[in-house]
Motif scaffolding. Structure first.
Motif, PDB file in Angstrom:
ATOM      1  N   THR A 314      14.114  46.704  34.500  1.00 41.60           N
ATOM      2  CA  THR A 314      14.745  45.386  34.592  1.00 41.60           C
ATOM      3  C   THR A 314      13.722  44.274  34.414  1.00 41.60           C
ATOM      4  OG1 THR A 314      16.418  46.289  36.103  1.00 41.60           O
ATOM      5  CG2 THR A 314      16.170  43.893  36.043  1.00 41.60           C
ATOM      6  N   LEU A 315      12.510  44.459  34.963  1.00 44.41           N
ATOM      7  CA  LEU A 315      11.455  43.463  34.765  1.00 44.41           C
ATOM      8  C   LEU A 315      11.102  43.329  33.283  1.00 44.41           C
ATOM      9  CD1 LEU A 315       8.907  44.002  37.682  1.00 44.41           C
ATOM     10  CD2 LEU A 315      10.711  42.298  37.481  1.00 44.41           C
ATOM     11  N   GLY A 316      11.021  44.466  32.599  1.00 47.40           N
ATOM     12  CA  GLY A 316      10.756  44.413  31.164  1.00 47.40           C
ATOM     13  C   GLY A 316      11.864  43.694  30.415  1.00 47.40           C
ATOM     14  N   ARG A 317      13.107  43.951  30.824  1.00 45.89           N
ATOM     15  CA  ARG A 317      14.230  43.262  30.185  1.00 45.89           C
ATOM     16  C   ARG A 317      14.159  41.766  30.449  1.00 45.89           C
ATOM     17  NH1 ARG A 317      19.576  41.799  31.314  1.00 45.89           N
ATOM     18  NH2 ARG A 317      19.577  42.732  33.396  1.00 45.89           N
ATOM     19  N   ALA A 318      13.701  41.384  31.647  1.00 43.91           N
ATOM     20  CA  ALA A 318      13.599  39.965  31.981  1.00 43.91           C
ATOM     21  C   ALA A 318      12.642  39.248  31.038  1.00 43.91           C
ATOM     22  CB  ALA A 318      13.142  39.799  33.425  1.00 43.91           C
ATOM     23  N   VAL A 334      15.268  38.630  37.076  1.00 42.85           N
ATOM     24  CA  VAL A 334      14.197  39.039  37.996  1.00 42.85           C
ATOM     25  C   VAL A 334      14.667  38.970  39.449  1.00 42.85           C
ATOM     26  CG1 VAL A 334      11.954  38.345  38.923  1.00 42.85           C
ATOM     27  CG2 VAL A 334      12.285  38.499  36.461  1.00 42.85           C
ATOM     28  N   ASP A 335      15.352  37.903  39.786  1.00 38.01           N
ATOM     29  CA  ASP A 335      15.788  37.722  41.169  1.00 38.01           C
ATOM     30  C   ASP A 335      16.808  38.781  41.594  1.00 38.01           C
ATOM     31  OD1 ASP A 335      14.091  35.599  41.377  1.00 38.01           O
ATOM     32  OD2 ASP A 335      15.636  34.058  41.153  1.00 38.01           O
ATOM     33  N   ALA A 336      17.478  39.393  40.632  1.00 35.50           N
ATOM     34  CA  ALA A 336      18.467  40.421  40.951  1.00 35.50           C
ATOM     35  C   ALA A 336      17.825  41.690  41.517  1.00 35.50           C
ATOM     36  CB  ALA A 336      19.289  40.764  39.707  1.00 35.50           C
ATOM     37  N   VAL A 337      16.521  41.876  41.280  1.00 35.22           N
ATOM     38  CA  VAL A 337      15.846  43.075  41.809  1.00 35.22           C
ATOM     39  C   VAL A 337      14.790  42.710  42.851  1.00 35.22           C
ATOM     40  CG1 VAL A 337      16.274  44.546  39.804  1.00 35.22           C
ATOM     41  CG2 VAL A 337      14.241  43.080  39.835  1.00 35.22           C
ATOM     42  N   GLU A 338      14.871  41.498  43.396  1.00 35.01           N
ATOM     43  CA  GLU A 338      13.889  41.094  44.401  1.00 35.01           C
ATOM     44  C   GLU A 338      13.928  42.008  45.616  1.00 35.01           C
ATOM     45  OE1 GLU A 338      12.485  37.174  47.014  1.00 35.01           O
ATOM     46  OE2 GLU A 338      14.357  37.111  45.857  1.00 35.01           O
ATOM     47  N   ASP A 339      15.126  42.456  46.001  1.00 32.29           N
ATOM     48  CA  ASP A 339      15.235  43.311  47.183  1.00 32.29           C
ATOM     49  C   ASP A 339      14.561  44.651  46.991  1.00 32.29           C
ATOM     50  OD1 ASP A 339      17.122  43.981  45.246  1.00 32.29           O
ATOM     51  OD2 ASP A 339      18.524  44.817  46.711  1.00 32.29           O
ATOM     52  N   ARG A 340      14.335  45.057  45.748  1.00 26.72           N
ATOM     53  CA  ARG A 340      13.710  46.356  45.460  1.00 26.72           C
ATOM     54  C   ARG A 340      12.241  46.229  45.074  1.00 26.72           C
ATOM     55  NH1 ARG A 340      17.823  49.048  41.249  1.00 26.72           N
ATOM     56  NH2 ARG A 340      16.583  50.916  41.684  1.00 26.72           N
ATOM     57  N   LEU A 341      11.867  45.104  44.494  1.00 32.20           N
ATOM     58  CA  LEU A 341      10.499  44.969  43.971  1.00 32.20           C
ATOM     59  C   LEU A 341       9.775  43.709  44.434  1.00 32.20           C
ATOM     60  CD1 LEU A 341      11.016  45.987  40.223  1.00 32.20           C
ATOM     61  CD2 LEU A 341      10.082  47.412  42.042  1.00 32.20           C
ATOM     62  N   ARG A 346       3.708  43.436  40.552  1.00 30.70           N
ATOM     63  CA  ARG A 346       4.330  43.394  39.221  1.00 30.70           C
ATOM     64  C   ARG A 346       5.495  42.389  39.208  1.00 30.70           C
ATOM     65  NH1 ARG A 346       3.803  47.067  35.262  1.00 30.70           N
ATOM     66  NH2 ARG A 346       2.941  48.592  36.726  1.00 30.70           N
ATOM     67  N   TRP A 347       6.352  42.443  40.226  1.00 32.14           N
ATOM     68  CA  TRP A 347       7.480  41.508  40.302  1.00 32.14           C
ATOM     69  C   TRP A 347       6.973  40.075  40.445  1.00 32.14           C
ATOM     70  CZ3 TRP A 347       9.407  37.900  43.746  1.00 32.14           C
ATOM     71  CH2 TRP A 347      10.734  37.495  43.561  1.00 32.14           C
ATOM     72  N   LEU A 348       5.997  39.888  41.330  1.00 32.26           N
ATOM     73  CA  LEU A 348       5.442  38.561  41.547  1.00 32.26           C
ATOM     74  C   LEU A 348       4.793  38.003  40.282  1.00 32.26           C
ATOM     75  CD1 LEU A 348       3.905  39.286  45.062  1.00 32.26           C
ATOM     76  CD2 LEU A 348       5.727  37.621  44.600  1.00 32.26           C
ATOM     77  N   ALA A 349       4.092  38.873  39.541  1.00 31.17           N
ATOM     78  CA  ALA A 349       3.423  38.427  38.316  1.00 31.17           C
ATOM     79  C   ALA A 349       4.442  37.978  37.272  1.00 31.17           C
ATOM     80  CB  ALA A 349       2.545  39.535  37.766  1.00 31.17           C
ATOM     81  N   ARG A 370       0.033  35.062  45.093  1.00 26.57           N
ATOM     82  CA  ARG A 370       0.553  36.192  45.868  1.00 26.57           C
ATOM     83  C   ARG A 370       0.438  37.484  45.073  1.00 26.57           C
ATOM     84  NH1 ARG A 370       6.450  34.882  47.135  1.00 26.57           N
ATOM     85  NH2 ARG A 370       6.347  36.952  48.134  1.00 26.57           N
ATOM     86  N   ALA A 371       0.680  37.402  43.786  1.00 20.25           N
ATOM     87  CA  ALA A 371       0.561  38.589  42.931  1.00 20.25           C
ATOM     88  C   ALA A 371      -0.875  39.093  42.918  1.00 20.25           C
ATOM     89  CB  ALA A 371       1.027  38.267  41.513  1.00 20.25           C
ATOM     90  N   ALA A 372      -1.829  38.174  42.798  1.00 20.76           N
ATOM     91  CA  ALA A 372      -3.242  38.550  42.783  1.00 20.76           C
ATOM     92  C   ALA A 372      -3.649  39.204  44.100  1.00 20.76           C
ATOM     93  CB  ALA A 372      -4.109  37.328  42.510  1.00 20.76           C
TER      94      ALA A 372
END
Length: 400
Positions: A314-318, A334-341, A346-349, A370-372
């Motif tokens: 999903t991140l790649g699709r985003a 991206v926000d649709a998978v926040e609960d999982r990632l 990777r999600w933060l980046a 935060r990602a760093a």
């Protein structure tokens, strides 16, 4: 010599019915070969030499066990042939046994590298940044798990083979990914691991040349590995895909990867590795980042996401949505998978860079910070921190 490792493990295991002891004995035979062959020269029949050395080691091991006297006599009486026919190559059986479904992926990778890859325990421990005794215990537990399952050294039944093959493909995929985008350490990538994954997958292709997903996995590896020369600069810093000098990509690997992908897709059995390879192929065929066909990539990601349900997909699709439809639409994905990632770097980046594209500079910098802080690879951490610092620079202006 490493290409012989699974063949020798297979021969010794099949003849003596003890994968656990055979694997240990072959490791010692490989170490002996590493000591003697550079001095004495490679023997005329290197595989037979290794089989003989491993068999003698098994005799030594069993000789000290009074309960195994009868088996010892059988081993001593057996004469090692000078040459074993090619059709008795058990490499695929060894690989599938190492990828037993009861093993964790981490344990399966370690055992595969030793039994199929011919790497020493010390080499595997170094590759995964753990002490050698820890890796030795991991491999020992993996073999104990296989032994406890009661499964002998044989090709899995037809009913079990597909599931076992899926496990083997997953193990090789994870091994490649660890080399291509290292989880830990200072380097962007570790070529020795990605190249070993490619070598082992080539063995699988040789055994199953008409299996679409096996071909697809090798195609994916080659299409990604082709970019290796351009993925870091002279200082070792990460170079993102859009900024890479594509003239440095290995065009021989690209050509081979595209050819394998064509073979795989012609078999009319599309799977997740072929789809990932097809996405990589769109990038590799583009003369520049600006020439990338993001609409095609978005379509492929949609199919892949439907097949796998994987939030990383999903991140790649985003990213594809951002390039084809704009960052606001991508942020919703991206926000649709926040609960999982949402706690992963990777999600933060991805979210941080989408916020930058949307012109939300301050929020982007905070998210990239935060990602760093979450990244475990030092090169990636430095890259994300540099992106955040650039956004805080007075020279950065808001975009639309």
């Amino acid at each position: 010599m490493r290409t012989l490792a699974p063949q020798v493990v297979g021969i010794v295991s099949r003849r003596f019915g003890d994968f656990d002891s055979a694997e240990d004995a072959v490791q010692e035979a490989l170490l002996a070969a590493a000591r003697h062959w550079p001095v004495d020269g490679v023997p005329d029949e290197p595989r037979a030499w290794l089989v003989t050395a491993a068999s003698r080691r098994l005799v030594d091991l069993w000789r000290s066990d009074a309960a195994r006297r009868e088996r010892e006599a059988r081993v001593i009486a057996w004469e090692v042939p000078a040459y074993d026919p090619v059709d008795h190559d058990d490499s695929l059986t060894v690989l599938l046994l190492c990828c037993h479904p009861s093993l964790t992926p981490t344990s399966a990778i370690a055992l595969t590298l030793r039994a199929v890859g011919g790497l020493t325990t010390a080499e595997i421990a170094h590759a995964f940044f753990v002490p050698e005794p820890t890796m030795a215990q991991r491999i020992s537990r993996a073999k104990a798990t296989i032994r406890a399952s009661g499964e002998g050294f044989r090709m899995p039944s037809a009913a079990d083979r597909d599931a076992r093959l899926r496990s083997a493909l997953h193990v090789l995929y994870l091994l490649f990914n660890e080399g291509y985008a290292s989880t830990n350490g200072d380097a962007v990538q570790r070529i020795e691991l990605s190249r070993e994954a490619i070598r082992l997958t080539r063995l699988l292709v040789a055994s199953l040349p008409q299996h679409a997903e096996v071909l697809g996995l090798l195609a994916l590896m080659l299409l990604l590995e082709a970019r290796a020369p351009a993925r870091s600069d002279g200082s070792g810093a990460l170079v993102p895909l859009p900024e890479q000098d594509r003239s440095r990509w290995d065009r021989f690997l690209v050509t081979e990867g595209l050819d394998l992908l064509r073979q795989a897709l012609a078999l009319d059995a599309v799977g997740e590795y072929q789809l990932q390879a097809a996405i990589a192929a769109v990038h590799d065929r583009a003369a520049s980042a600006a020439d990338t066909d993001w609409a095609e990539i978005l379509t492929l990601y949609g199919i892949l996401e439907e097949i796998t349900g994987n939030p990383v997909v999903t991140l790649g699709r985003a990213v594809a949505v951002a390039m084809a439809c704009g960052p606001r639409a991508a942020l919703e994905v991206v926000d649709a998978v926040e609960d999982r990632l949402g706690t992963t770097h990777r999600w933060l980046a991805v979210r941080g860079q989408l916020l930058e594209m949307a012109g939300e500079t301050a929020a982007a910098a905070a998210t990239l910070d935060r990602a760093a802080a979450t990244a475990t690879n030092e090169a990636e951490r430095r890259h994300l921190a540099a992106l955040a610092a650039r956004l805080r620079s007075p020279r950065v202006t808001r975009g639309g």
